[in-house]
Design a protein around this motif. Sequence first.
Motif, PDB file in Angstrom:
ATOM      1  N   GLY A   1       0.819  -1.123  -0.023  1.00 32.90           N
ATOM      2  CA  GLY A   1       0.033   0.096  -0.013  1.00 32.90           C
ATOM      3  C   GLY A   1       0.795   1.267  -0.105  1.00 32.90           C
ATOM      4  O   GLY A   1       2.067   1.319   0.044  1.00 32.90           O
ATOM      5  N   PHE A   2       0.284   2.397   0.027  1.00 33.13           N
ATOM      6  CA  PHE A   2       0.683   3.650   0.200  1.00 33.13           C
ATOM      7  C   PHE A   2      -0.063   4.821   0.888  1.00 33.13           C
ATOM      8  O   PHE A   2      -1.238   4.386   0.794  1.00 33.13           O
ATOM      9  CB  PHE A   2       1.368   4.248  -1.276  1.00 33.13           C
ATOM     10  CG  PHE A   2      -0.002   4.554  -2.243  1.00 33.13           C
ATOM     11  CD1 PHE A   2      -0.455   5.962  -2.235  1.00 33.13           C
ATOM     12  CD2 PHE A   2      -0.584   3.717  -2.777  1.00 33.13           C
ATOM     13  CE1 PHE A   2      -1.287   6.388  -2.977  1.00 33.13           C
ATOM     14  CE2 PHE A   2      -1.676   4.013  -3.728  1.00 33.13           C
ATOM     15  CZ  PHE A   2      -2.164   5.310  -3.764  1.00 33.13           C
ATOM     16  N   GLY A   3       0.404   5.736   1.243  1.00 34.46           N
ATOM     17  CA  GLY A   3      -0.385   6.663   2.018  1.00 34.46           C
ATOM     18  C   GLY A   3       0.414   8.040   2.388  1.00 34.46           C
ATOM     19  O   GLY A   3       1.427   8.314   1.843  1.00 34.46           O
TER      20      GLY A   3
ATOM     21  N   LEU B   1       5.565   3.525   0.142  1.00 37.74           N
ATOM     22  CA  LEU B   1       5.432   2.260  -0.148  1.00 37.74           C
ATOM     23  C   LEU B   1       5.224   1.579   1.317  1.00 37.74           C
ATOM     24  O   LEU B   1       6.074   1.901   2.118  1.00 37.74           O
ATOM     25  CB  LEU B   1       6.241   1.336  -0.960  1.00 37.74           C
ATOM     26  CG  LEU B   1       6.418  -0.205  -1.077  1.00 37.74           C
ATOM     27  CD1 LEU B   1       4.782  -0.562  -1.818  1.00 37.74           C
ATOM     28  CD2 LEU B   1       7.443  -0.675  -2.014  1.00 37.74           C
ATOM     29  N   ASN B   2       4.286   0.496   1.534  1.00 38.72           N
ATOM     30  CA  ASN B   2       4.494  -0.389   2.488  1.00 38.72           C
ATOM     31  C   ASN B   2       4.379  -1.828   2.158  1.00 38.72           C
ATOM     32  O   ASN B   2       3.453  -2.034   0.988  1.00 38.72           O
ATOM     33  CB  ASN B   2       3.669  -0.057   3.683  1.00 38.72           C
ATOM     34  CG  ASN B   2       2.223  -0.332   3.426  1.00 38.72           C
ATOM     35  OD1 ASN B   2       1.520  -1.325   3.151  1.00 38.72           O
ATOM     36  ND2 ASN B   2       1.099   0.874   3.307  1.00 38.72           N
ATOM     37  N   VAL B   3       5.016  -2.545   2.641  1.00 39.67           N
ATOM     38  CA  VAL B   3       4.860  -4.079   2.367  1.00 39.67           C
ATOM     39  C   VAL B   3       4.607  -4.895   3.499  1.00 39.67           C
ATOM     40  O   VAL B   3       5.092  -4.453   4.561  1.00 39.67           O
ATOM     41  CB  VAL B   3       6.073  -4.738   1.415  1.00 39.67           C
ATOM     42  CG1 VAL B   3       6.240  -4.132   0.146  1.00 39.67           C
ATOM     43  CG2 VAL B   3       7.269  -4.632   2.303  1.00 39.67           C
ATOM     44  N   GLN B   4       3.554  -5.955   3.373  1.00 44.29           N
ATOM     45  CA  GLN B   4       3.233  -6.442   4.778  1.00 44.29           C
ATOM     46  C   GLN B   4       2.837  -7.857   4.286  1.00 44.29           C
ATOM     47  O   GLN B   4       2.586  -8.344   3.306  1.00 44.29           O
ATOM     48  CB  GLN B   4       1.755  -5.698   5.305  1.00 44.29           C
ATOM     49  CG  GLN B   4       0.833  -5.602   4.182  1.00 44.29           C
ATOM     50  CD  GLN B   4      -0.294  -4.288   4.486  1.00 44.29           C
ATOM     51  OE1 GLN B   4      -1.027  -4.838   5.557  1.00 44.29           O
ATOM     52  NE2 GLN B   4      -0.406  -3.446   3.940  1.00 44.29           N
TER      53      GLN B   4
ATOM     54  N   SER C   1       7.472  -0.135   6.024  1.00 43.06           N
ATOM     55  CA  SER C   1       7.179   0.868   5.257  1.00 43.06           C
ATOM     56  C   SER C   1       8.358   1.798   4.952  1.00 43.06           C
ATOM     57  O   SER C   1       9.186   1.848   5.763  1.00 43.06           O
ATOM     58  CB  SER C   1       5.817   1.797   6.034  1.00 43.06           C
ATOM     59  OG  SER C   1       6.416   2.278   7.146  1.00 43.06           O
ATOM     60  N   PHE C   2       8.188   2.759   3.783  1.00 42.02           N
ATOM     61  CA  PHE C   2       9.346   3.698   3.506  1.00 42.02           C
ATOM     62  C   PHE C   2       8.644   4.918   3.140  1.00 42.02           C
ATOM     63  O   PHE C   2       7.812   5.003   2.421  1.00 42.02           O
ATOM     64  CB  PHE C   2       9.998   2.949   2.201  1.00 42.02           C
ATOM     65  CG  PHE C   2      10.609   1.673   2.379  1.00 42.02           C
ATOM     66  CD1 PHE C   2      11.760   1.365   2.860  1.00 42.02           C
ATOM     67  CD2 PHE C   2       9.727   0.679   2.017  1.00 42.02           C
ATOM     68  CE1 PHE C   2      12.307   0.136   3.098  1.00 42.02           C
ATOM     69  CE2 PHE C   2      10.253  -0.738   2.113  1.00 42.02           C
ATOM     70  CZ  PHE C   2      11.350  -0.907   2.688  1.00 42.02           C
TER      71      PHE C   2
END
Length: 218
Positions: A129-131, A156-159, A179-180
């Motif tokens: 996701g992103f935000g 970007l977040n990866v989970q 997340s970055f």
Amino acid sequence: MRKLLMVGALIGAVAIPTASHAQFTLAGRLGVGFGGGDVGNDTGGGGSLAMSNWVSVRVPMQIDAMFRLNPGFALGAYASVAPGVPGGDLSTNCDTGGITCTALVTRIGLQGTYSFRVATRVVPWVGAGFGYEWNSVKMEQGGYSVKTTFKGWEWLNVQGGVDFRIGRIFSVGPYALLSFGQYDKGEVSGSFGTGSGSITSKTTHEWFDVGARAKFDF
């Protein structure tokens, strides 16, 4: 005309979830998060301010609202608030100066997840996701307060995690998230006025969260 109706029916059968599959997912998460990288430029002399000297540990509480396009793939939004503990030199200054310091990290955005049905009651999943993010530290002493907020995009977040199904609609299990992001604006508000501006020396930061997620499929 008949062929057109047949094509439309086929597309509808593929794209629209059937009644036997959950169409909506509502989930809640609780975890612990650790920061890395830098917040941005240091007002003390133009250098970078490490996240470990700003907010060292936080407790993310997140709500996920998702729409399932099919049994595996879901899209939706997330909102997270995470009370935190000021870190490093900031924590030392607060403790020795008798200042009450509190931290709060807020994140909102969009995400997608995919669940792998490898067993009836054990469901691994991955997502991305992103935000947008707000990172605030508030300092209070003697009736006066100052709050400093850094904000910017979470690129970007990866989970991922594993769901253990407890009932027909309920499941629970562990998750991890990385997340970055980068802050590009800062704001100071409080008893002595308000000011804001752009961060001139932009740097990147990361959050690594681990915890548990409870999920309801409706």
